[in-house]
Structure formats: C-alpha cells, structure tokens
Scaffold this motif. Structure first.
Motif, PDB file in Angstrom:
ATOM      1  N   LYS A 183      -5.491  27.292  29.221  1.00 53.33           N
ATOM      2  CA  LYS A 183      -4.459  26.553  28.637  1.00 53.33           C
ATOM      3  C   LYS A 183      -4.521  26.611  26.981  1.00 53.33           C
ATOM      4  O   LYS A 183      -3.758  26.664  26.450  1.00 53.33           O
ATOM      5  CB  LYS A 183      -4.558  25.101  28.908  1.00 53.33           C
ATOM      6  CG  LYS A 183      -4.092  24.942  30.424  1.00 53.33           C
ATOM      7  CD  LYS A 183      -3.750  23.662  30.846  1.00 53.33           C
ATOM      8  CE  LYS A 183      -2.663  23.432  32.092  1.00 53.33           C
ATOM      9  NZ  LYS A 183      -2.695  22.403  32.949  1.00 53.33           N
ATOM     10  N   GLN A 184      -5.842  26.577  26.579  1.00 52.26           N
ATOM     11  CA  GLN A 184      -6.472  26.603  25.141  1.00 52.26           C
ATOM     12  C   GLN A 184      -5.778  27.915  24.529  1.00 52.26           C
ATOM     13  O   GLN A 184      -5.191  28.094  23.707  1.00 52.26           O
ATOM     14  CB  GLN A 184      -7.495  26.267  25.056  1.00 52.26           C
ATOM     15  CG  GLN A 184      -8.120  26.236  23.513  1.00 52.26           C
ATOM     16  CD  GLN A 184      -9.582  26.345  23.442  1.00 52.26           C
ATOM     17  OE1 GLN A 184     -10.514  27.255  23.727  1.00 52.26           O
ATOM     18  NE2 GLN A 184     -10.277  25.254  22.823  1.00 52.26           N
ATOM     19  N   VAL A 185      -6.321  29.015  25.396  1.00 51.49           N
ATOM     20  CA  VAL A 185      -5.774  30.508  24.669  1.00 51.49           C
ATOM     21  C   VAL A 185      -4.281  30.391  24.629  1.00 51.49           C
ATOM     22  O   VAL A 185      -3.771  30.874  23.561  1.00 51.49           O
ATOM     23  CB  VAL A 185      -6.144  31.471  25.923  1.00 51.49           C
ATOM     24  CG1 VAL A 185      -5.739  32.802  25.503  1.00 51.49           C
ATOM     25  CG2 VAL A 185      -7.638  31.491  25.915  1.00 51.49           C
ATOM     26  N   LYS A 186      -3.395  29.998  25.540  1.00 50.50           N
ATOM     27  CA  LYS A 186      -1.976  29.996  25.587  1.00 50.50           C
ATOM     28  C   LYS A 186      -1.530  29.114  24.418  1.00 50.50           C
ATOM     29  O   LYS A 186      -0.535  29.326  23.841  1.00 50.50           O
ATOM     30  CB  LYS A 186      -1.541  29.525  26.829  1.00 50.50           C
ATOM     31  CG  LYS A 186      -1.507  30.441  27.823  1.00 50.50           C
ATOM     32  CD  LYS A 186      -0.757  30.103  29.204  1.00 50.50           C
ATOM     33  CE  LYS A 186      -0.831  31.456  30.066  1.00 50.50           C
ATOM     34  NZ  LYS A 186       0.176  30.652  31.317  1.00 50.50           N
ATOM     35  N   PHE A 187      -2.177  27.808  24.132  1.00 52.11           N
ATOM     36  CA  PHE A 187      -1.675  27.066  23.142  1.00 52.11           C
ATOM     37  C   PHE A 187      -1.844  27.699  21.667  1.00 52.11           C
ATOM     38  O   PHE A 187      -1.126  27.846  21.001  1.00 52.11           O
ATOM     39  CB  PHE A 187      -2.419  25.738  23.281  1.00 52.11           C
ATOM     40  CG  PHE A 187      -2.403  24.913  22.277  1.00 52.11           C
ATOM     41  CD1 PHE A 187      -1.321  23.799  22.138  1.00 52.11           C
ATOM     42  CD2 PHE A 187      -3.226  24.795  21.101  1.00 52.11           C
ATOM     43  CE1 PHE A 187      -1.073  23.049  20.848  1.00 52.11           C
ATOM     44  CE2 PHE A 187      -3.037  24.182  20.025  1.00 52.11           C
ATOM     45  CZ  PHE A 187      -2.158  23.177  19.978  1.00 52.11           C
ATOM     46  N   ARG A 188      -2.981  28.268  21.897  1.00 49.83           N
ATOM     47  CA  ARG A 188      -3.432  28.913  20.506  1.00 49.83           C
ATOM     48  C   ARG A 188      -2.469  29.911  20.052  1.00 49.83           C
ATOM     49  O   ARG A 188      -2.139  30.493  18.719  1.00 49.83           O
ATOM     50  CB  ARG A 188      -4.834  29.533  20.430  1.00 49.83           C
ATOM     51  CG  ARG A 188      -5.932  28.206  20.323  1.00 49.83           C
ATOM     52  CD  ARG A 188      -7.014  29.095  20.463  1.00 49.83           C
ATOM     53  NE  ARG A 188      -8.313  28.116  20.064  1.00 49.83           N
ATOM     54  CZ  ARG A 188      -9.686  28.500  20.384  1.00 49.83           C
ATOM     55  NH1 ARG A 188      -9.843  29.619  20.697  1.00 49.83           N
ATOM     56  NH2 ARG A 188     -10.574  27.472  20.022  1.00 49.83           N
ATOM     57  N   VAL A 189      -2.120  30.970  21.007  1.00 54.57           N
ATOM     58  CA  VAL A 189      -1.235  32.160  20.589  1.00 54.57           C
ATOM     59  C   VAL A 189       0.204  31.776  19.995  1.00 54.57           C
ATOM     60  O   VAL A 189       0.771  32.078  19.101  1.00 54.57           O
ATOM     61  CB  VAL A 189      -0.849  33.066  21.557  1.00 54.57           C
ATOM     62  CG1 VAL A 189      -2.278  33.965  22.355  1.00 54.57           C
ATOM     63  CG2 VAL A 189      -0.128  32.434  23.189  1.00 54.57           C
ATOM     64  N   TYR A 190       0.649  30.355  20.710  1.00 52.48           N
ATOM     65  CA  TYR A 190       2.016  30.026  20.118  1.00 52.48           C
ATOM     66  C   TYR A 190       1.741  29.462  18.729  1.00 52.48           C
ATOM     67  O   TYR A 190       2.430  29.431  17.854  1.00 52.48           O
ATOM     68  CB  TYR A 190       2.612  29.023  21.166  1.00 52.48           C
ATOM     69  CG  TYR A 190       3.208  29.617  22.524  1.00 52.48           C
ATOM     70  CD1 TYR A 190       4.334  30.293  22.271  1.00 52.48           C
ATOM     71  CD2 TYR A 190       2.449  29.710  23.501  1.00 52.48           C
ATOM     72  CE1 TYR A 190       4.791  31.201  23.312  1.00 52.48           C
ATOM     73  CE2 TYR A 190       2.645  30.274  24.713  1.00 52.48           C
ATOM     74  CZ  TYR A 190       3.882  31.131  24.588  1.00 52.48           C
ATOM     75  OH  TYR A 190       4.425  31.651  25.866  1.00 52.48           O
ATOM     76  N   ALA A 191       0.704  28.555  18.686  1.00 56.50           N
ATOM     77  CA  ALA A 191       0.352  27.880  17.411  1.00 56.50           C
ATOM     78  C   ALA A 191       0.054  29.012  16.383  1.00 56.50           C
ATOM     79  O   ALA A 191       0.518  28.908  14.973  1.00 56.50           O
ATOM     80  CB  ALA A 191      -1.221  27.101  17.321  1.00 56.50           C
ATOM     81  N   LEU A 192      -0.435  30.106  16.652  1.00 58.97           N
ATOM     82  CA  LEU A 192      -0.950  31.229  15.655  1.00 58.97           C
ATOM     83  C   LEU A 192       0.552  31.790  15.293  1.00 58.97           C
ATOM     84  O   LEU A 192       0.904  32.066  14.113  1.00 58.97           O
ATOM     85  CB  LEU A 192      -1.900  32.182  16.242  1.00 58.97           C
ATOM     86  CG  LEU A 192      -2.188  33.342  15.580  1.00 58.97           C
ATOM     87  CD1 LEU A 192      -2.664  33.099  14.188  1.00 58.97           C
ATOM     88  CD2 LEU A 192      -2.956  34.386  16.227  1.00 58.97           C
ATOM     89  N   SER A 193       1.471  32.159  16.511  1.00 57.33           N
ATOM     90  CA  SER A 193       2.618  32.747  16.040  1.00 57.33           C
ATOM     91  C   SER A 193       3.386  32.050  15.095  1.00 57.33           C
ATOM     92  O   SER A 193       3.956  32.248  14.160  1.00 57.33           O
ATOM     93  CB  SER A 193       3.377  32.759  17.326  1.00 57.33           C
ATOM     94  OG  SER A 193       4.789  33.186  17.347  1.00 57.33           O
ATOM     95  N   GLY A 194       3.265  30.432  15.149  1.00 56.27           N
ATOM     96  CA  GLY A 194       4.090  29.583  14.366  1.00 56.27           C
ATOM     97  C   GLY A 194       3.568  29.506  12.952  1.00 56.27           C
ATOM     98  O   GLY A 194       4.272  29.732  11.832  1.00 56.27           O
ATOM     99  N   MET A 195       2.281  29.852  12.719  1.00 59.42           N
ATOM    100  CA  MET A 195       1.657  29.908  11.522  1.00 59.42           C
ATOM    101  C   MET A 195       2.169  31.138  10.896  1.00 59.42           C
ATOM    102  O   MET A 195       2.434  31.174   9.602  1.00 59.42           O
ATOM    103  CB  MET A 195       0.079  29.847  11.565  1.00 59.42           C
ATOM    104  CG  MET A 195      -0.446  28.570  11.685  1.00 59.42           C
ATOM    105  SD  MET A 195      -2.268  28.768  12.361  1.00 59.42           S
ATOM    106  CE  MET A 195      -3.060  28.799  10.779  1.00 59.42           C
ATOM    107  N   LEU A 196       2.149  32.198  11.763  1.00 55.54           N
ATOM    108  CA  LEU A 196       2.454  33.631  10.816  1.00 55.54           C
ATOM    109  C   LEU A 196       3.788  33.635  10.630  1.00 55.54           C
ATOM    110  O   LEU A 196       4.323  34.103   9.531  1.00 55.54           O
ATOM    111  CB  LEU A 196       2.017  34.727  12.120  1.00 55.54           C
ATOM    112  CG  LEU A 196       0.572  34.936  12.155  1.00 55.54           C
ATOM    113  CD1 LEU A 196       0.522  36.213  13.352  1.00 55.54           C
ATOM    114  CD2 LEU A 196      -0.006  35.340  10.733  1.00 55.54           C
TER     115      LEU A 196
END
Lengths: 499, 348
Positions: B241-254
């Motif tokens: 769940k953490q990994v999945k959460f992070r990819v969306y958060a990172l996508s938002g940042m980019l």
C-alpha cells in the motif's frame, strides 16, 4: 498399442531436452512418467499433446503414424492433456466448462444450456460423480476440479489422458477420489499417463512406469517389479535416503508461543509453542486452516485475536514487515503465485525481503546481497549460471532454494515453511531437508506445514494436527505415526495429547 | 572489403540481432535513431555553411525538447504508476490545479495571495514553488489513499479525480486573469549562452533522478515487485500500500513541477484546455518506451526515448505538412507499432 512415441529428439536452442526417447501406452494401462524437474517429462508430453513438434522421431496413434500439428489435432485423435494448472473458468458453471469452445456454443447458434446439462449428467452418472452440473467451478475443491477436467476429456472421446502432477494440491482423501476415477477409466480401456513426484502414489495407482533422466529413458517396466526406492534411484541416478531424519536435540528456550489465536471462520483457539532445537510440524487435510493461521501470524492476512509471545515477550504483528523485524520468516506454499517475482532476476528474488535491513538512505546495497547469495548458494547447493539471469531459468528445486535463501538472508529466529518441497524434485528435496535440520541445530525454530505425512514423520520432533480450523491434537515421539496423524486429521480424538 | 572487415561485419550483425531480440530498450533506441536521421534528411542541407546548418538543426531540436519538457516530466511519474500496474488519468487535471495555485499565489494584481500579505519578488517565487509542489503531492496522495485504503481501481479513482480537479479549478478561476511577476518567467526562459534550455535541464535532471530511483533504491525495485506479483511482494515483507501510495504522490509532485515550468514559460495557463489529453500522451510515451500496462516491467530511459519518438514524429508531420487533424492518427499508429516491435517471441 494406443499411442507410441518412437526415437523422439527435441532441442530448444543448444539445450537438448530429449535425446532419443521412445514410449508407448496400451489400452487400460496407467503408466507413470517419472523424472526430476528438467528431465524432459513436460517436453515429451507437450509433444504428444501437439504443443511442440519433435525435431526427429515419429508418433503413432493406434498404429498409424501421425504428424501432430497442434493441440486441437491431438485432441481430435483422442489425446487429452490435463495440465497442472487446471484449464477451467471459475466463474462459469460446471456444464459450461465441460463444453468450452465446443459444439453447443459454436458460431451464432443458441447456447444450448439444457443439452449441455444433460450431457454432463450422463458423463457424471457413468463416472459416478455426485455433483450438480450447475454448480460454479469456483465453489468446487481442487479434487473435483481435477475430476471435471477428466470428465471433459471423456466427453472429447479421449483414449489417452495425460495427467500432469494432478495430486500436488490435493489432500489424501481427495487424492483417493481422483485415483478411484483413474481406475474407473482404466476399466473402460482408457490409457493414462500419470506424471508425479510422489512415488507412493505411483505404487498405489500405476501399472507400469517409465523414468526419464537428462532427456533419456533410463528405465521402464511394471510397477509390481520395483520399490519406491528403486524408482527414486532411477530418477536421480543414485541411492536416495528414505530414513527418518529426526534428531533429538537439547530442547532450549521457548521461542514462540501462541495463545488462543482465533480468526473469523479460519481457525479457532489455537495455542502452541516452539522451543529452540525443535522442528515442529503442522499437518491436516485441505481446509484445516494451517496456512491461514501462519499467514496471519506472519501478518499477511488480517490479524487474529489472541496473543503471541516471542521469547516470553508479547508481540503484535500487523504487517509482514513487523514479522520480519521480529525475526519471523514465512516461506509460502504455491511458489509461483506467492513467492516468485518473474520480472526480477535471481539476485533480486533472493534479496527482496532483506533490502530494507541493509539499505542506506533507501539505496539497495547490492554488494551485501551478492555476498550473501554467494554464501547461501554454496550452503544450499543452488545450481545457477549467474545471479543476474531470470529466476524462471531455474528448475523448481533451485527456485525453491532461492526463496529459502531469501528468508535465510533475513536472519530469522523462526522459519515457517509452508509445503517446502512442493514441485521440487527428489534430489533438491533431500537438500532442503538437510538445510532444515541444520537450521534447527543452529537454534532456529523451524515450523513445517505439510500434508505429506511422510515429510512430517521424517523431520519433525513434534506435530500438531489440525482439523477444520481446530487444533485436534499434538503428537510426539512414539505416538507420531501415519495412522495417528490420519486419525486426528479426519476429526478423531483418540490421540488428544497430554502435553 | 578485406576478410577481416567482413568478419567484423558479421560479428556486428549477430550482436545486433541478439540485442534486438532480447532488449526492448535497444529496439526503441534504434527506432529513435532512424527517426532522427529521417528528420535530419527532411530538414535538408540547403545551407551556406556547415555552421549555419548546425545552428538551424540545433535550434529545431531545442524547440522540440523545450516544448515537450512538461509532458516528458509527467510521463516519468506515469511510468512508475504504470509499473505498479496502475494508471493516472488525473495528470492533466492536476496540471491545471497546480498551475492555478501557482498563478493565484504569485498574481501581481489585487487578488494575489502572497502579494496581499506583502511577500513579493524571489521569496514569493520560492514559497510558491515549494507550496505548489506540496500541493501536487497532496493531490497525488488523495488519489493514492483512494486507491490503497479505499481499494478503488486506479482507473476509476483517477478518472474521478480528473473530473473533480479540473472542474473545481475552472470554477474558482473563472473570471480571474492572474498575472505572474516577470521574474517568475526567468525560471523557464532564462537564456544560457543564447539558448533557452532551462526546461530541458529540469527534464534531464528529473529523468536522471528517476532513473537512479528505479534502478538502485528499495522504492524503485519494490515498484517492480508490486507490479509483477503483488501477493508475492506482500509475502516478502513489502508494504504494498505504501509503494502504491507513493507512486501517485510522486506523480502529483512531478505534475506540479511540470505546471510550474509551463506557467513560467508563457506566464499564463488556459484552465479549460491545458493538460487535456496529457494523460494519453504520457501513457503513450511510457508504452512506446517499453513499459508494460500489466505492471512489473518499465524503463525510465524507455520513457525518455518514448517522448522523443513522439515529438520527432510530431515534428516530421509538421515538416511534411500533414493536416493537423490527421496527426493523432499517426501518433496512434506509432504507439501500436512500438508495442508490436517490442513483442518478443516467447521462448519455451
């Protein structure tokens, strides 16, 4: 002679998988096709099933030479291949699965449900199967799924049925059900090729045997003329141990204690303990809840109620990360679905569970992991060409050793092994047993989950038997034998223990 | 040709065939080279001197790269998302939402948020950049939480988010015409030796960081594990769940970074039209670059090639004078062709 393969050769690139193999099947014969992983069994059967074409050699079906062009061709000639991974659609009822891709659904014709149901019923009557054709396949247990596949083969007028390790995921009573079915087919003059690693089953159900080793036929004959020991020797090329490996060690400190673990409908009021120097077994039939119990202890399933103590201190495990931090390792059953990550190489598959332990600033320390793998490769006798090739290039036994290496790199205090020798050949199996014993010597608590009584008896100092989510009893020393295990596993309570 | 040379040539052919059939990145790279050569030929050599030709060629390329920097950065985040087996359809909407915040914070007019509390100039710009990136992270997190805690399929979660983000942005920004301070335009338009290449530098930097993350960090490798076999990943002690959460958060940042670049390039943003179809361009770039929509396989470098291939194609279509409305057809064909090219024969 129903089917005859003559002088078959087959290579994949530089890899000569079959070197001049001949094999024949008679009417009403169950023939065991034996061999270690990579011996060429699957390739040979894929050739008979029309999936691969041989480089040289010929195939005769009922005396006439044929060139098989594809799976449909084989099916039309009456050769049915029941693969290890069953080819059923879970969300369809039995009767639709029986007629997948076939007449009653062809083209724009109306799907003839009634007709399919009738046909299925007829087959079931003939084969004494007591099932409602309208049941969804997902509601069936594994043995019935196997039986549906067999029935489907019969509807296609199969005269030869190839069964690839049909019993791996079945419990003893389910296996008996499939065997009954196989004997019934034999009485109806069907020839069966039975691929299995379980030699005891071969002795029980097969008439003849053929053993492949390194792509060659090394032995064939009547099962009544040989013992399991002989067969094992043919397969690996040397004598295989079958003796009990249990050792009495000093029973040290208590490592793990569970009190009154309960979850939903999976398991109820489970209490047990494991001490240093012990190999503890958990066994039972399908649906006994042992996998669910230990997956929950490992933090992979929802948490159960009850208490867990590690070295006398209560611990709470919510996730698999918690478990690993606490020194608990769990090698799951069904390697392919639960353990192997096919898009990663061997090194990564062996290091994935310990990445976080060594990472600095989130950066993976590949050097550390490579050194660890080197050491473990020697200890576990892993045969591989390089750590950066795909995990799928390894044989089943070596894949399992990599998974074991993954858990040993986390330096566990408790190692839970769920069906550790599933899909592993005889040689690798003994290697894994050796490792288990050595780990126990080193003071690691080893828990083995297995439905193979033989495995439990050879390795475990103590065995808990489960039945429908309940701990039915615990057996130790003299009282531990196949009969007492069976009795508890089927719900009997004659052996409820004192300890 | 001497015997030796012929030998060498044969060796090269074998090497080439081997690479071509085993490495998806290699075939994509070759495809890119071929397209660049084609483009160079079409551009022509009708110049007085080599210097003149070179300047013209370089300028054309700088234009291409600069124009595609934002979508390229978004595609990098998209690659991680797709590698986990997910998808982020909300990138275009996140782009306008973060763009709108950028402009509102910096507005030199009466309604400028930072201006009205007395913060102007570079401090305001610095605060804005940090705030906008955090905002992008939050929007991504929102999707991440919906996907991981709410168990909503990524397609649905991001489809919903896409509509919400854009609609809310358009509603709040209607009628307002914020203007950003001229210093802010320096972020993208600062010239380095007569070349306006700042967006390209940001892109290269971010691509390098993302490449490193994907190859060497636990997060990067866990993405592969999760995308390839989620169950096995969880049973190996990975916090899925953490990994999945992070990819969306990172996508938002980019996406937020892309928005900052875009706003500072021209000083404004069209909240109704900007970023429309951006998700598709980003997905296309990732897929052309060899990332599998099933998850488990993906290449940051491949996505960089993917963006380049699609931009060169656009450039070529432009040079050939293909009617604008027909251009997407070619893009579509290229995407499918790229996937066909990478479909390696399965070995048994």
């Amino acid at each position: 002679m129903l089917v005859e393969l003559r002088n078959i050769r087959k290579s994949f690139g530089k890899n000569h998988v079959l070197k001049d193999v001949s094999l024949s099947i008679k009417e009403g014969e169950i023939c065991a096709l034996l061999g270690e992983n990579g011996a060429g069994k699957s390739t040979l059967m894929n050739i008979l099933g029309g999936i691969h074409q041989p480089d040289t050699g010929s195939i005769y079906v009922e005396g006439a030479e044929v060139k098989l062009t594809g799976p449909e061709h084989s099916i039309n000639l009456g050769i049915s291949f029941i693969h290890q991974e069953l080819n059923l659609i879970n969300d369809l009822p039995i009767y639709e699965n029986m007629f997948l891709e076939r007449d009653y659904k062809k083209g724009f014709k109306r799907v003839q449900h009634q007709k399919m149901i009738q046909e299925t019923k007829k087959i079931f009557e003939r084969m004494h199967v007591d099932l409602d054709p309208r049941t969804l396949v997902k509601d069936l247990d594994s043995s019935y799924k196997q039986i549906i596949e067999i029935c489907r083969a019969i509807t296609m007028n199969a005269s030869v049925i190839i069964m690839d390790e049909p019993t791996t995921s079945l419990t003893d009573s389910e296996i008996e059900r499939v065997f009954t079915m196989m004997r019934r087919l034999r009485d109806q003059q069907v020839g069966i090729i039975f691929i299995s690693h379980k030699l005891k089953e071969v002795m029980e159900v097969c008439d003849s045997y053929a053993v492949l080793r390194d792509g060659k036929l090394v032995s064939e004959g009547q099962v009544s003329d040989v013992t399991t020991k002989d067969l094992a020797r043919f397969m690996v090329g040397y004598d295989v141990r079958t003796d009990r490996l249990v050792q009495q060690r000093h029973r040290g400190e208590e490592i793990l204690r569970a009190e009154e673990l309960t979850y939903n409908t999976d398991f109820f009021n489970i209490s047990f303990s494991i001490h240093q120097g012990e190999v503890v077994g958990f066994t039972g039939l399908l649906g006994d809840g042992r996998s669910e119990l230990f997956q929950s202890i490992f933090g992979a399933n929802d948490i159960s109620t009850g208490k867990l103590f590690l070295y006398g201190k209560e611990i709470k495990i919510h996730t698999t990360m918690d478990a690993i931090k606490n020194g608990i390792a769990y090698l799951p059953r069904n390697r392919k679905e639960n353990a192997i990550i096919k898009d990663m190489d061997i090194l990564e598959n062996s290091a994935i569970a310990s990445w976080n332990m060594h990472a600095k600033w989130g950066i993976i320390q590949n050097r550390v992991h490579r050194e660890k793998l080197d050491t473990l490769q020697k200890q576990l006798k892993i045969r591989m060409t390089g750590s950066s090739s795909s995990i799928l290039n390894l044989s089943g036994g070596n894949q399992q050793k990599i998974v074991l290496a993954k858990w040993l790199s986390t330096e566990p205090r408790i190692l839970i092994l769920d069906n550790p020798t599933q899909g592993v050949d005889v040689g690798a199996k003994e290697d894994i047993y050796d490792i288990i014993l050595r780990l126990a010597d080193e003071g690691i608590g080893v828990i083995i989950l297995s439905s193979e009584a033989n495995e439990i008896l050879r390795l475990c100092n103590r065995t808990y038997v489960m039945y429908h989510g309940h701990l039915q009893g615990v057996l130790e020393g003299e009282e531990m034998n196949e009969q007492s295990i069976m009795e508890l596993a089927t719900g009997g309570d004659a052996f409820i223990s004192k300890s | 040709m001497t015997e030796k040379n012929i030998n060498r040539f044969h060796q090269f052919i074998t090497w080439f065939k081997d690479r071509w059939s085993t490495s998806p990145l290699f075939s994509i790279f070759i495809a890119l080279i071929v397209m660049v050569i084609l483009q160079t030929i079409v551009l022509g050599f009708d110049y007085n001197s080599f210097g003149e030709w070179f300047t013209s060629w370089t300028n054309n390329w700088i234009n291409i790269l600069r124009n595609n920097a934002s979508v390229a950065i978004v595609a990098l985040g998209m690659t991680f998302v797709i590698m986990t087996g997910g998808i982020d359809l909300a990138v275009g909407a996140t782009l306008v939402a973060t763009g709108a915040l950028t402009m509102t914070l910096l507005d030199v007019g009466a309604s400028g948020l930072l201006g009205s509390i007395g913060i102007t100039g570079w401090p305001a710009i610095l605060i804005t950049i940090i705030a906008v990136i955090i905002f992008g992270y939050l929007l991504g997190s929102l999707i991440g939480v919906t996907v991981t805690r709410g168990m909503v399929p990524p397609f649905i979660a991001t489809l919903g988010a896409m509509m919400v983000f854009r609609s809310v942005t358009q509603h709040f920004m209607q009628g307002s015409a914020p203007r950003v301070p001229s210093e802010f335009l320096q972020i993208s338009n600062l010239q380095i030796g007569n070349y306006m290449i700042m967006p390209i530098i940001y892109w290269i930097l971010i691509a390098a960081i993302m490449y490193y993350i994907s190859k060497r960090t636990t997060f990067g490798r866990q993405i592969i594990a999760v995308g390839s076999n989620e169950r096995a990943a969880r049973l190996s002690g990975i916090n899925v769940k953490q990994v999945k959460f992070r990819v969306y958060a990172l996508s938002g940042m980019l996406v937020a970074i892309a928005a900052i670049i875009q706003v500072s390039r021209i000083g404004s943003m069209d909240f109704a039209g900007s970023g429309r179809g951006m998700e598709m361009d980003a997905i296309a770039a990732a897929v052309v670059g060899g990332t599998s929509m099933m998850g488990g396989r993906g290449f940051i470098l491949g996505t960089v090639y993917g963006v380049l291939i699609i931009s060169v194609l656009n450039n070529l279509l432009n040079l050939f004078g293909v009617p604008p409305l027909l251009r997407d057809a070619f893009k579509g064909i290229i995407v499918i062709a790229a996937v066909l090219l990478q479909r390696k024969e399965k070995t048994s």
